[in-house]
Design a protein around this motif. Sequence first.
Motif, PDB file in Angstrom:
ATOM      1  N   UNK A 148       9.026   9.923  -1.996  1.00 19.66           N
ATOM      2  CA  UNK A 148      10.188   9.557  -1.750  1.00 19.66           C
ATOM      3  C   UNK A 148       9.998   9.275  -0.296  1.00 19.66           C
ATOM      4  N   UNK A 149       9.684  10.158   0.694  1.00 18.20           N
ATOM      5  CA  UNK A 149       9.491  10.242   1.931  1.00 18.20           C
ATOM      6  C   UNK A 149       8.845   8.881   2.314  1.00 18.20           C
ATOM      7  N   UNK A 150       7.743   8.819   1.499  1.00 16.21           N
ATOM      8  CA  UNK A 150       6.689   7.747   1.913  1.00 16.21           C
ATOM      9  C   UNK A 150       7.614   6.147   1.718  1.00 16.21           C
ATOM     10  N   UNK A 151       8.469   5.949   0.642  1.00 10.73           N
ATOM     11  CA  UNK A 151       9.054   4.852   0.527  1.00 10.73           C
ATOM     12  C   UNK A 151      10.128   4.639   1.401  1.00 10.73           C
ATOM     13  N   UNK A 152      10.894   5.871   1.858  1.00 10.02           N
ATOM     14  CA  UNK A 152      11.965   5.688   2.653  1.00 10.02           C
ATOM     15  C   UNK A 152      11.569   5.502   4.115  1.00 10.02           C
ATOM     16  N   UNK A 153      10.537   5.922   4.489  1.00 14.61           N
ATOM     17  CA  UNK A 153       9.748   5.431   5.810  1.00 14.61           C
ATOM     18  C   UNK A 153       9.332   4.063   5.968  1.00 14.61           C
ATOM     19  N   UNK A 163       0.853  -1.217   0.002  1.00 11.76           N
ATOM     20  CA  UNK A 163       0.024  -0.051  -0.058  1.00 11.76           C
ATOM     21  C   UNK A 163       0.811   1.265   0.011  1.00 11.76           C
ATOM     22  N   UNK A 164       1.934   1.211   0.820  1.00 11.50           N
ATOM     23  CA  UNK A 164       2.918   2.378   0.751  1.00 11.50           C
ATOM     24  C   UNK A 164       3.482   2.731  -0.349  1.00 11.50           C
ATOM     25  N   UNK A 165       3.839   1.554  -1.141  1.00 12.94           N
ATOM     26  CA  UNK A 165       4.363   1.983  -2.618  1.00 12.94           C
ATOM     27  C   UNK A 165       3.078   2.249  -3.507  1.00 12.94           C
ATOM     28  N   UNK A 166       2.142   1.897  -3.592  1.00 15.44           N
ATOM     29  CA  UNK A 166       1.148   2.387  -4.357  1.00 15.44           C
ATOM     30  C   UNK A 166       0.734   3.855  -4.215  1.00 15.44           C
ATOM     31  N   UNK A 167       0.737   4.355  -3.041  1.00 14.78           N
ATOM     32  CA  UNK A 167       0.550   5.568  -2.516  1.00 14.78           C
ATOM     33  C   UNK A 167       1.666   6.385  -2.996  1.00 14.78           C
TER      34      UNK A 167
END
Length: 507
Positions: free
Chosen positions: A206-211, A189-193
């Motif tokens: 980028x922050x979503x993926x890093x987190x 879900x994080x990847x899709x968002x």
Amino acid sequence: MNRFVALRRRVAPVRRHLSHPITLLQVLVMLLLPAQAARLVFQPDMRDGLRQADMHFQTGRYYAALRGYTALQSEYDNAELTLRLGMVRTVRGEYDLAERALWSALGPELPKEAHELTLLYLGYVLDRRDKPGRATELWALLPEDAQLSEYRHLLQAEQALRQSDYAVAEIHYRAARSPALPSDWHAFVAYRLALLRAAGDPAAARNTLVRQQTVTPRDLSPSAQTPPFLAPLLPDSDTDAAELLAVLQADAATRPQLLGQLYLERNLFALAEAQFAQVEPDSPNARAAAAYAAYTRWRAGDTTGGQARLEELVAAHPHDSRARTLLALIYIAQEDTVAAREQIDTITTLAPADPDTHLAWANWYAAQRDYVKASDEYRRALSQASPEQRGRYALLTARFHLSTTYELCLSGLPAAEIATRERPEDAAAWTVLAAGRYYCGEALGAVEAARTALRYNPAADAAFYLGSALADIGDRAAARNALVRAADLAPASVWRERAEIRLAQLP
């Protein structure tokens, strides 16, 4: 005398007991009761077989699960068993059979959790059968407080994404993302968002993926475990997430172009075209962005507008080989071979030593079924490739010979061997080599190559060639294991079908 008296005293109670002798019926009852109890306790029933088949399903052994459920169905008529058959048929891509089974399973006799699971799977099947409206209606029957609510939102998000309804997709992805979601689903879900956010806010994406990379099981709910039977519905996104993060970490000048191409590869056409439009007119990528934007429009369904735009770009920039290449691809797809050849002729004049020029010719000849000349062009592309690109062109060449079977053993095998030398950890190269060796009668070499491929990436095609080669050398037990593995690794693919055909041929 005293001993005689003592003996009589010991025998007397026995005689008194035998004054009411045990009947034969009582003896039989006493003997049969323990046996009957043991039979009732230990006899096999449907639940025993169901548990075993469920274990196969939940560990990804779908071939064995189907055999187990099918065997039980010949003896029992049970809604939960029918549900299991519908689920395993879904995983195998047999959507017609799956839909029939799942509709049959729906009924008041199903427990609440099983009923929710049936609705979830049935909606999934209907969506795959191009019935998105009916799928949405079924998913709407699951209340927000249902145990599977997050998974329903995720499936609805995927549906909206395929329909290019990005706003609705993001709403459902957000609704699905909760601490109750297991770690692998949470990462997806994080990847899709991030994929959707990247279009408007690359930094936030980028922050979503890093987190997400720092999320641990302690950050999620202690009960965050995938419910039984849902794991097969989770798409694989590990490599996609890594690729997206690499694009988002590129410099601001080149990021829109790279992100647009990434969206184009994933058929997210509206997002792709928007990214290409963000490339500055004075950027070195401006003409490439314009060409890809026109090609994206053509891919999205505006064939007339996309083709016309590319033709305008070629007329305005006659030395732009990229625009001509994309236009040639359109002409080839439309079987306009004369127009395609005109573009490739010009590309050859502009870049005669470019390996991609020879690839363009190879595609053109292959479209004409002229495999002799196509093979020559692949050979020229490989000979002109730079050292760092040699493995890529060798793999393309080997795949051409494998797909057409033209000179597979004479030219395809050497190309595959070059590909594995240049890319020794590339599972795809080893798989093509395994296939070539198998079809060329080199079974032992095929086994070695397939096992190497599986070491780098457990994929169904490599497992299929391993099983087929093992069958050819007479190792039937190992062949069966490898072919079953191939069927389980990609149950909704042609590799499962081919593996099961080969399994049926084993003695």
